[in-house]
Design an enzyme around this catalytic site. Sequence first.
Site, PDB file in Angstrom:
ATOM      1  N   ARG A 130      35.614  21.525  50.664  1.00  0.00           N
ATOM      2  CA  ARG A 130      36.776  20.677  50.188  1.00  0.00           C
ATOM      3  C   ARG A 130      38.079  21.083  50.691  1.00  0.00           C
ATOM      4  O   ARG A 130      38.905  20.808  51.275  1.00  0.00           O
ATOM      5  CB  ARG A 130      36.683  20.454  48.817  1.00  0.00           C
ATOM      6  CG  ARG A 130      37.034  19.235  48.320  1.00  0.00           C
ATOM      7  CD  ARG A 130      36.750  19.216  46.759  1.00  0.00           C
ATOM      8  NE  ARG A 130      35.186  19.015  46.997  1.00  0.00           N
ATOM      9  CZ  ARG A 130      34.549  17.506  46.667  1.00  0.00           C
ATOM     10  NH1 ARG A 130      35.638  16.652  46.669  1.00  0.00           N
ATOM     11  NH2 ARG A 130      33.559  17.469  46.693  1.00  0.00           N
ATOM     12  N   THR A 131      38.204  22.531  50.170  1.00  0.00           N
ATOM     13  CA  THR A 131      39.423  23.117  50.319  1.00  0.00           C
ATOM     14  C   THR A 131      39.693  23.675  51.943  1.00  0.00           C
ATOM     15  O   THR A 131      40.787  23.150  52.532  1.00  0.00           O
ATOM     16  CB  THR A 131      39.461  24.358  49.421  1.00  0.00           C
ATOM     17  OG1 THR A 131      39.243  23.949  47.994  1.00  0.00           O
ATOM     18  CG2 THR A 131      40.861  25.047  49.596  1.00  0.00           C
ATOM     19  N   LYS A 158      28.850  44.736  56.967  1.00  0.00           N
ATOM     20  CA  LYS A 158      28.622  46.235  57.517  1.00  0.00           C
ATOM     21  C   LYS A 158      29.326  47.330  56.529  1.00  0.00           C
ATOM     22  O   LYS A 158      29.531  48.232  57.203  1.00  0.00           O
ATOM     23  CB  LYS A 158      29.015  46.131  59.009  1.00  0.00           C
ATOM     24  CG  LYS A 158      28.293  45.765  60.044  1.00  0.00           C
ATOM     25  CD  LYS A 158      28.822  45.820  61.533  1.00  0.00           C
ATOM     26  CE  LYS A 158      28.251  44.945  62.365  1.00  0.00           C
ATOM     27  NZ  LYS A 158      28.669  44.871  63.599  1.00  0.00           N
ATOM     28  N   ARG A 179      40.414  32.743  50.879  1.00  0.00           N
ATOM     29  CA  ARG A 179      39.621  32.209  49.619  1.00  0.00           C
ATOM     30  C   ARG A 179      38.758  33.414  49.616  1.00  0.00           C
ATOM     31  O   ARG A 179      37.810  33.773  50.383  1.00  0.00           O
ATOM     32  CB  ARG A 179      38.917  31.025  49.795  1.00  0.00           C
ATOM     33  CG  ARG A 179      37.718  30.713  48.628  1.00  0.00           C
ATOM     34  CD  ARG A 179      38.293  30.138  47.413  1.00  0.00           C
ATOM     35  NE  ARG A 179      37.405  29.260  46.770  1.00  0.00           N
ATOM     36  CZ  ARG A 179      37.908  27.896  46.545  1.00  0.00           C
ATOM     37  NH1 ARG A 179      38.778  27.595  46.743  1.00  0.00           N
ATOM     38  NH2 ARG A 179      36.982  27.309  45.776  1.00  0.00           N
ATOM     39  N   HIS A 207      44.882  29.009  42.066  1.00  0.00           N
ATOM     40  CA  HIS A 207      44.487  28.241  43.253  1.00  0.00           C
ATOM     41  C   HIS A 207      45.634  27.493  43.434  1.00  0.00           C
ATOM     42  O   HIS A 207      45.576  26.209  42.871  1.00  0.00           O
ATOM     43  CB  HIS A 207      43.259  27.644  42.810  1.00  0.00           C
ATOM     44  CG  HIS A 207      42.841  26.647  44.009  1.00  0.00           C
ATOM     45  ND1 HIS A 207      43.165  26.744  45.665  1.00  0.00           N
ATOM     46  CD2 HIS A 207      41.894  25.681  44.349  1.00  0.00           C
ATOM     47  CE1 HIS A 207      42.624  25.728  46.229  1.00  0.00           C
ATOM     48  NE2 HIS A 207      41.657  25.187  45.599  1.00  0.00           N
TER      49      HIS A 207
END
Lengths: 391, 391, 391
Positions: A130-131, A158, A179, A207
């Site tokens: 969504r974001t 890694k 994010r 957020h």
Amino acid sequence: MSKGYRTRRMAIDYQTPLVTNVKNAKILIEAIARHYDLEISKVDYQDFSVVPAAPLILRKPKDSPTIRELLANSPFRNKHIVSVSQFSRNELHLLFTVAQEMRLGVEREGCLDVLKGRVLCLMFFEPSTRTSSSFDTAMKRLGGQTVLISEAHSSTQKGESLEDTIRTLDQYGDAIVLRHPSDESANIAAKFSDRPIINAGNGSREHPTQAFLDLFTIREELGTVNGLTITFTGDLRYGRTVHSLCELLKHYNVTIQLVSPASLALPDKVRETLKSRSQLGVVSTNLTPEIIAKTDVLYCTRVQKERFEDPQLYERVKNSLVVDNATLKHAKQNMIVMHPLPRNAEIAREVDDDPRAAYFRQMKYGMFVRMALLALVMTPVEEGKRRFSFV
Amino acid sequence: MSKGYRTRRMAIDYQTPLVTNVKNAKILIEAIARHYDLEISKVDYQDFSVVPAAPLILRKPKDSPTIRELLANSPFRNKHIVSVSQFSRNELHLLFTVAQEMRLGVEREGCLDVLKGRVLCLMFFEPSTRTSSSFDTAMKRLGGQTVLISEAHSSTQKGESLEDTIRTLDQYGDAIVLRHPSDESANIAAKFSDRPIINAGNGSREHPTQAFLDLFTIREELGTVNGLTITFTGDLRYGRTVHSLCELLKHYNVTIQLVSPASLALPDKVRETLKSRSQLGVVSTNLTPEIIAKTDVLYCTRVQKERFEDPQLYERVKNSLVVDNATLKHAKQNMIVMHPLPRNAEIAREVDDDPRAAYFRQMKYGMFVRMALLALVMTPVEEGKRRFSFV
Amino acid sequence: MSKGYRTRRMAIDYQTPLVTNVKNAKILIEAIARHYDLEISKVDYQDFSVVPAAPLILRKPKDSPTIRELLANSPFRNKHIVSVSQFSRNELHLLFTVAQEMRLGVEREGCLDVLKGRVLCLMFFEPSTRTSSSFDTAMKRLGGQTVLISEAHSSTQKGESLEDTIRTLDQYGDAIVLRHPSDESANIAAKFSDRPIINAGNGSREHPTQAFLDLFTIREELGTVNGLTITFTGDLRYGRTVHSLCELLKHYNVTIQLVSPASLALPDKVRETLKSRSQLGVVSTNLTPEIIAKTDVLYCTRVQKERFEDPQLYERVKNSLVVDNATLKHAKQNMIVMHPLPRNAEIAREVDDDPRAAYFRQMKYGMFVRMALLALVMTPVEEGKRRFSFV
């Protein structure tokens, strides 16, 4: 006869244009300020009078600033956007003004070319379609390009540190949307990146663009934030969006009602802050008709099963907070229902067709707000200041 | 002396331009209609005659419609594309005419700007690189942008309904291409989306653009569909593409031959439909030389091991339907071999170099057809009708 | 008094502009060649003299070729790029000249429009975010579009051969960047593709653009490659990048020092080649102060735990090769430290702030080199030669 009737009656008798709600007034003023063609076609109105209507005489207002002018003086150019607390009230309003321009631009043209030739890196270390697709579309509708780096980032596997990943990838793009599941991620990234970092969710912390879009939704739907009663329901304890929005609401004159099961109540610290600002209204464990009746914005959040040790408690709680048509019978005609989505059972499907259900439109406002933020952060200094031309 | 020889002889004797197959004729007519430069260089022809050739006199034809004119009157603008049965014969022809324009445009320019400023959402709930990259490229070659949402859609994992996902994501893009394992998906999406839905495969039901591209391939390769004999081989029972193509072939005068093991025969219902249209030819479990000799289009499909309870049966069946150079010895010179790909062993690798192998070109025709469909659905009303300009 | 002092003194006394290192000289010459505005502001210099400075008289040089002219005569147009050994010294220099133009272009404009209307297919059959996002950004900064096909390629999972996948997907894009775990992949792809293949890593064989960017980094950071001493440390046995770079260094007059544990030494064949070119310097298992002191380029590589049977050996080896501030005390002031990244512990974090740490900048040079390569391969024949216009 009500006061409303008399006002309308007089408007007709005296042939005075009358606007009956704040939202429409805003739209009209905007139209006037932009010198839109205000010709009214036969389908737009009903004529009750034979007397020739008084012409709507409009003086030419001082031109409102164009989108390029707004962006030229951006206080956010090349700045990291990590927290909502960075924003003053004026800056918030600049953001929303630009977001409104974005909305108009998209509705008319689909895409702008404000960020043509710029590349945005989308780094999502945890999935959030969504974001990420909201930012992705936002950048593309600004004429820019995106490069996606998904959670399965191979170098991280890694054993590469976030710091190194950021320092590597900020060589490619012009800004990074990040994010990340860790609370410290956004600050680490901001420390090491040469490019502006836009926080799209750092663990349980913040957020910011979600909070901005929530506020923008209220403004666009109801015309203003001041004077409103906002009711939060659901999981107020862990709900990151509720905390950020509470923080932003310090800039406004609002009453906040809280409805949640005791175990999911708003953290004491946040509640005390609301109280100290005299914004705290009713606090309850049930969404009563009285609470609903006072509400201008009903902000629902998802109650997640994982939060409960006792599944039976979950079932009881879950159902006690459901919003359906019966709930909304007690609500005002011009209130709105919001939800950050995805929803589970908090809002019954039958509500979707109610014009007060604003949660799907909320997604679209999110795109406009993100467009505005990206434009404010990424717009290069105005063309005129560039010295050389290429090829 | 054959009739062909006499025709050619006379054409030379009387200095009359002669075109010997439908495909070339189409290309020539197109060139004439578009006023291309028809100068012929020394490398293009051999001169057998000393008599000065009669000049190819071309009257200026009525201009054929440009691509913008074709799109301006699109019957598909903002329409959902869920099933091949939505399309009338005229609409199919419009689609193919536009697809041909797309082909010419891509060959000359690489990309067009027909969908500049538009954003297409690609939602793939099951993997299909081939289809998704075809749509992706198609959109980009139209000057538009795409936003990809892959099968691992996070909110769906959080228990979100398809309905909610669609209503959320249709806030971002201007149209949605949907691939979903459920048969009902496309209809649900079409019901709840404000944006046009383009079905890119709903379970075992339909995959309309595959059927369109199959038909377009036949037209482009052989010049026409009418009068042809089309032979389907392989898994005719579960092969979604075969069923959709059979449906579309109702618009044409064709003979259809069916070759498959008994357990993978065409469903009775579809076969009865073909029979009722008098289109059904030979039905067989073996690809005999006689069947091959009559075939203009050999449409092979993949036989999947999973369909068989008895692995030995699979091995026997698999090999009985293999098309190789030996098979094609009995075939016409200007027939084509098609396959929706990926193939397993149905077509031997040695066939790849045969000019009749059309299956890789088929992929490219797919891109042109998808470009045409996207353009017809997503082109906004003509510029002239827009009222306001932005910045 | 040193020779350096006298030179500087005389330059001031005689008012002669003096440039004290090759890198700055290159930048100045470039600026002169391009007729940049050479006005010097008060912040750029300190004035020690009251005598009016002699004007910097610049004769108009013969114009250097523009980027379009460089690309118009590309020897790589539509060619497969599979191995570094395809490149002559002149071709390498063309690549770097174009890469430099790309750097200037990006720094001034963000994006160019050299590949507008072209589509690049990124096919990554093993994850490599770094390489794939570098190519992705490179293409977008050239004004082009990309279509990503990730390792989880569905049709491959259905048992499709690489050959078929390539023949299918080369129908969509204008070129393919291929990363594949098999050593033969790039050659197979080149054989079957109608579109140019750019090798982005075929198993343990080659990764040509990595070698190009390494060389370009040295040129941009130190002004020239000739005359330098380059020291490789770490895993020289399996390190694909080291082998490719050694191959490319045949075009230059350099001394190469090798530092690695015995079990990870450079393969005999490569070492013999260096020796036969008289390029081999000290070979050691320890990074001694003497080796460091002679080094112009310290090229570190990652030592992977998986390579060791004995974990204790790994720990010992790992730590013996660490580069930190103490190591660099013995190093020249204008040397550079490089690393293909991601790093583990080979380079201490404290080194990051040393101006000699070039490994993050190396990433950016990689983008410019990839832009140059894509442009040289994909630029269509010049516009003027096209015959028809579209729409």
